[in-house]
Design a protein around this motif. Structure first.
Motif, PDB file in Angstrom:
ATOM      1  N   PHE A 128      22.753  45.805 -15.060  1.00 55.39           N
ATOM      2  CA  PHE A 128      21.367  45.334 -14.884  1.00 55.39           C
ATOM      3  C   PHE A 128      20.566  45.349 -16.175  1.00 55.39           C
ATOM      4  O   PHE A 128      19.475  44.790 -16.236  1.00 55.39           O
ATOM      5  N   SER A 129      21.073  45.989 -17.222  1.00 55.65           N
ATOM      6  CA  SER A 129      20.324  46.089 -18.476  1.00 55.65           C
ATOM      7  C   SER A 129      20.242  44.723 -19.155  1.00 55.65           C
ATOM      8  O   SER A 129      21.252  44.019 -19.297  1.00 55.65           O
ATOM      9  N   SER A 130      19.057  44.324 -19.562  1.00 56.69           N
ATOM     10  CA  SER A 130      18.855  43.002 -20.157  1.00 56.69           C
ATOM     11  C   SER A 130      19.625  42.847 -21.463  1.00 56.69           C
ATOM     12  O   SER A 130      19.773  43.793 -22.239  1.00 56.69           O
ATOM     13  N   ARG A 131      20.099  41.640 -21.697  1.00 57.51           N
ATOM     14  CA  ARG A 131      20.880  41.326 -22.884  1.00 57.51           C
ATOM     15  C   ARG A 131      20.087  40.500 -23.898  1.00 57.51           C
ATOM     16  O   ARG A 131      19.104  39.856 -23.559  1.00 57.51           O
ATOM     17  N   GLY A 132      20.581  40.526 -25.138  1.00 55.69           N
ATOM     18  CA  GLY A 132      20.101  39.624 -26.152  1.00 55.69           C
ATOM     19  C   GLY A 132      20.821  38.284 -26.018  1.00 55.69           C
ATOM     20  O   GLY A 132      21.526  38.063 -25.029  1.00 55.69           O
ATOM     21  N   PRO A 133      20.654  37.396 -26.977  1.00 55.13           N
ATOM     22  CA  PRO A 133      19.924  37.595 -28.226  1.00 55.13           C
ATOM     23  C   PRO A 133      18.413  37.557 -28.046  1.00 55.13           C
ATOM     24  O   PRO A 133      17.917  37.270 -26.956  1.00 55.13           O
ATOM     25  N   ASN A 134      17.736  37.875 -29.139  1.00 57.91           N
ATOM     26  CA  ASN A 134      16.282  37.822 -29.164  1.00 57.91           C
ATOM     27  C   ASN A 134      15.827  36.419 -28.773  1.00 57.91           C
ATOM     28  O   ASN A 134      16.215  35.442 -29.413  1.00 57.91           O
ATOM     29  N   PRO A 135      15.017  36.260 -27.723  1.00 55.44           N
ATOM     30  CA  PRO A 135      14.625  34.920 -27.270  1.00 55.44           C
ATOM     31  C   PRO A 135      13.644  34.209 -28.193  1.00 55.44           C
ATOM     32  O   PRO A 135      13.402  33.012 -28.017  1.00 55.44           O
ATOM     33  N   VAL A 136      13.089  34.920 -29.178  1.00 57.79           N
ATOM     34  CA  VAL A 136      12.116  34.307 -30.078  1.00 57.79           C
ATOM     35  C   VAL A 136      12.729  34.001 -31.437  1.00 57.79           C
ATOM     36  O   VAL A 136      12.545  32.912 -31.980  1.00 57.79           O
ATOM     37  N   THR A 137      13.452  34.939 -32.015  1.00 57.31           N
ATOM     38  CA  THR A 137      14.069  34.716 -33.320  1.00 57.31           C
ATOM     39  C   THR A 137      15.426  35.395 -33.382  1.00 57.31           C
ATOM     40  O   THR A 137      15.580  36.555 -32.996  1.00 57.31           O
ATOM     41  N   SER A 138      16.412  34.674 -33.878  1.00 52.72           N
ATOM     42  CA  SER A 138      17.754  35.235 -34.020  1.00 52.72           C
ATOM     43  C   SER A 138      17.867  36.150 -35.231  1.00 52.72           C
ATOM     44  O   SER A 138      18.901  36.780 -35.436  1.00 52.72           O
ATOM     45  N   ILE A 172      16.199  38.882 -35.689  1.00 49.80           N
ATOM     46  CA  ILE A 172      15.975  40.271 -35.273  1.00 49.80           C
ATOM     47  C   ILE A 172      16.901  40.582 -34.100  1.00 49.80           C
ATOM     48  O   ILE A 172      16.852  39.914 -33.059  1.00 49.80           O
ATOM     49  N   LEU A 173      17.739  41.607 -34.267  1.00 51.90           N
ATOM     50  CA  LEU A 173      18.655  42.008 -33.204  1.00 51.90           C
ATOM     51  C   LEU A 173      17.891  42.662 -32.056  1.00 51.90           C
ATOM     52  O   LEU A 173      17.054  43.523 -32.276  1.00 51.90           O
ATOM     53  N   LYS A 174      18.179  42.254 -30.849  1.00 52.36           N
ATOM     54  CA  LYS A 174      17.651  42.906 -29.654  1.00 52.36           C
ATOM     55  C   LYS A 174      18.724  42.913 -28.583  1.00 52.36           C
ATOM     56  O   LYS A 174      19.435  41.907 -28.435  1.00 52.36           O
ATOM     57  N   PRO A 175      18.875  43.993 -27.838  1.00 54.10           N
ATOM     58  CA  PRO A 175      18.151  45.263 -27.967  1.00 54.10           C
ATOM     59  C   PRO A 175      18.507  45.988 -29.257  1.00 54.10           C
ATOM     60  O   PRO A 175      19.504  45.652 -29.907  1.00 54.10           O
ATOM     61  N   ASP A 176      17.706  46.997 -29.619  1.00 59.48           N
ATOM     62  CA  ASP A 176      17.940  47.732 -30.861  1.00 59.48           C
ATOM     63  C   ASP A 176      19.076  48.735 -30.722  1.00 59.48           C
ATOM     64  O   ASP A 176      19.893  48.873 -31.636  1.00 59.48           O
ATOM     65  N   LEU A 177      19.105  49.457 -29.625  1.00 61.08           N
ATOM     66  CA  LEU A 177      20.157  50.449 -29.390  1.00 61.08           C
ATOM     67  C   LEU A 177      20.264  50.748 -27.905  1.00 61.08           C
ATOM     68  O   LEU A 177      19.565  50.149 -27.080  1.00 61.08           O
ATOM     69  N   THR A 178      21.137  51.685 -27.584  1.00 57.59           N
ATOM     70  CA  THR A 178      21.402  52.022 -26.184  1.00 57.59           C
ATOM     71  C   THR A 178      21.205  53.508 -25.962  1.00 57.59           C
ATOM     72  O   THR A 178      21.500  54.320 -26.840  1.00 57.59           O
ATOM     73  N   ASP A 223       4.892  44.053 -44.396  1.00 62.37           N
ATOM     74  CA  ASP A 223       6.248  43.504 -44.296  1.00 62.37           C
ATOM     75  C   ASP A 223       6.402  42.661 -43.033  1.00 62.37           C
ATOM     76  O   ASP A 223       7.030  41.594 -43.068  1.00 62.37           O
ATOM     77  N   TYR A 224       5.822  43.121 -41.939  1.00 61.26           N
ATOM     78  CA  TYR A 224       5.933  42.367 -40.699  1.00 61.26           C
ATOM     79  C   TYR A 224       5.084  41.095 -40.742  1.00 61.26           C
ATOM     80  O   TYR A 224       5.456  40.068 -40.171  1.00 61.26           O
ATOM     81  N   VAL A 225       3.955  41.153 -41.425  1.00 59.83           N
ATOM     82  CA  VAL A 225       3.132  39.952 -41.580  1.00 59.83           C
ATOM     83  C   VAL A 225       3.902  38.889 -42.361  1.00 59.83           C
ATOM     84  O   VAL A 225       3.914  37.705 -42.000  1.00 59.83           O
ATOM     85  N   LYS A 226       4.574  39.318 -43.445  1.00 60.29           N
ATOM     86  CA  LYS A 226       5.373  38.375 -44.237  1.00 60.29           C
ATOM     87  C   LYS A 226       6.501  37.777 -43.404  1.00 60.29           C
ATOM     88  O   LYS A 226       6.806  36.588 -43.492  1.00 60.29           O
ATOM     89  N   PHE A 227       7.115  38.628 -42.580  1.00 60.50           N
ATOM     90  CA  PHE A 227       8.194  38.139 -41.724  1.00 60.50           C
ATOM     91  C   PHE A 227       7.687  37.085 -40.744  1.00 60.50           C
ATOM     92  O   PHE A 227       8.293  36.022 -40.578  1.00 60.50           O
ATOM     93  N   LEU A 228       6.550  37.358 -40.099  1.00 62.22           N
ATOM     94  CA  LEU A 228       5.999  36.404 -39.138  1.00 62.22           C
ATOM     95  C   LEU A 228       5.560  35.116 -39.820  1.00 62.22           C
ATOM     96  O   LEU A 228       5.695  34.029 -39.243  1.00 62.22           O
ATOM     97  N   CYS A 229       5.035  35.238 -41.024  1.00 60.37           N
ATOM     98  CA  CYS A 229       4.673  34.031 -41.777  1.00 60.37           C
ATOM     99  C   CYS A 229       5.913  33.174 -42.029  1.00 60.37           C
ATOM    100  O   CYS A 229       5.883  31.944 -41.927  1.00 60.37           O
TER     101      CYS A 229
END
Length: 401
Positions: free
Chosen positions: A288-298, A300-306, A381-387
């Motif tokens: 039941f645990s949700s899977r990736g990949p990240n639906p917005v950007t490939s 960034i890995l999601k999920p991060d860990l288990t 750093d996150y602002v630059k990434f989103l840009c």
């Protein structure tokens, strides 16, 4: 109706718990208080059982009894009635934000929201072990997700479940780059509660059943139950909490039980006591645990860990954190990095979706305390990434304002 009144730790010194409880009941009832006292707890905690009438019951009794409980404790309790509370303690520096459905009072002395609608969803009255407790609460999650960027700016790492929409791909619901998205894995034990039918067929279900039934009992379909007592009920509804012996069967086994019910005029069954069995395939990511990949950007890995999240029964001392480590000086990104870079690799054979199921691997809190190299990041750093992802100024302000 009988009520259990929990009062916390046992009184210190040579104090009679029963006398203390009777004295409290005297404050509610004019006479015959001892008749309402059914039992006093004197060994592991302070409390009693009382039979209360409409004259004084539930939260109506709390204002008269709160003098016996600690005052000005700031705790996370569910109790929202502000009656008979004075001003907040002087040590408290927080505030309440006014929202569309809530304003602060002398009971709830701190409340923060992180969404534009500002709804906190708070209801209820003061009940429980410490009715004189004050409450400080914040909320970042609503039905459409979590505004965790502001928490990150305040130095708080937001840890979210990846979601419960697996095993379909790209179903993770918490995928912002600054939050920690955690998949659910199994542990090396399973709790099995067997159901034995009158035809000697045995089926394994799941529950925490500590009851031990003696002999076979009649079994009926739940839809046919009225006020029947002294038997076993088969229900097709999924139950979460059990107050009686119960076992949750899978679809195929449940169907076989239903067939047995229709095959005889006097069906019987017994639900056995829980047994613990070893799961040699663990750890693996729950279906039941949700899977990736990240639906917005490939990127960034999601999920991060288990982390373990199936059949968890645990407790820990209040004397320290769960791990015993103090990470107050680390940034949210540094903590996230430490958890991910020290995670244990997981089996590809038992996790077909591989990194899209378990991310960096199974969490190892002991190793995470001493990660060595970490990958830190800040707001810039996150602002630059989103840009780089094509976000404009308006969209950035929606996340970081």
């Amino acid at each position: 109706m009988e009520y259990i009144v929990y009062m916390g730790d046992l009184p210190k010194g040579d104090v009679s718990a029963s006398a203390l409880h009777i004295n409290m009941l005297h404050q509610v009832f004019d006479s015959g208080a001892s008749e309402y006292l059914l039992h006093s707890y004197k060994s592991s905690f302070n409390g009693f059982v009382a039979k209360l009438t409409n004259h004084g019951r539930g939260s109506d009794c709390i204002p008269k009894w709160k003098e016996e409980t600690p005052h000005n404790k700031i705790m996370g309790l569910h109790g929202l009635s502000p009656r008979r509370f004075g001003p907040p303690p002087s040590k408290w520096k927080g505030t309440c934000q006014t929202s569309s459905n809530f304003t602060g009072n002398n009971k709830i002395i701190g409340a923060k929201y992180y969404r534009s609608d500002g709804k906190l969803g708070l209801t209820g009255t003061a009940r429980g072990g410490l009715p004189s407790a004050r409450i400080a609460v914040y909320k970042i999650c609503l039905s459409d997700g979590c505004s965790d960027a502001i928490s990150f700016q305040d130095g708080i790492l937001t840890s979210n479940a990846a979601g419960n929409w697996g095993p379909n791909h790209a179903t993770t619901t918490n995928f912002s780059p600054w939050s920690l998205s955690v998949a659910t894995s199994t542990i090396d034990r399973k709790f099995v509660t067997k159901v034995k039918l009158g035809n000697n067929k045995v089926y394994e279900g799941v529950s925490i059943n500590t009851f031990e039934m003696k002999g076979m009992y009649p079994i009926i379909y739940g839809g046919d139950a009225t006020n029947t007592t002294g038997g076993t009920v088969f229900s097709t509804r999924r139950q979460v909490c059990y107050a009686l012996p119960a076992s949750s069967l899978g679809l195929s086994d449940g169907g076989r039980v239903l067939q047995y019910l229709h095959s005889t005029s006097k069906p019987t069954a017994i639900i056995e006591k829980i047994v613990e069995v070893e799961d040699k395939m663990a750890p693996f990511v729950a279906s039941f645990s949700s899977r990736g990949p990240n639906p917005v950007t490939s990127d960034i890995l999601k999920p991060d860990l288990t982390a373990p999240g199936v059949d968890i029964v645990a407790a820990w001392t209040k004397a320290s954190t769960v791990t015993g480590y103090d990470w107050d000086t680390r940034s949210p990104a540094a903590i996230k990095s430490a958890l991910m870079t020290t995670a244990a690799p997981m089996s590809v054979k038992s996790n077909r979706d591989q990194e899209f199921a378990y991310g960096a691997g199974q969490i190892d809190p002991i190793k995470a305390a001493h990660p060595g190299l970490i990958y830190d990041a800040g707001e810039a750093d996150y602002v630059k990434f989103l840009c780089g992802q094509g976000y404009n100024t308006k969209q950035l302000l929606m996340n970081f304002e």
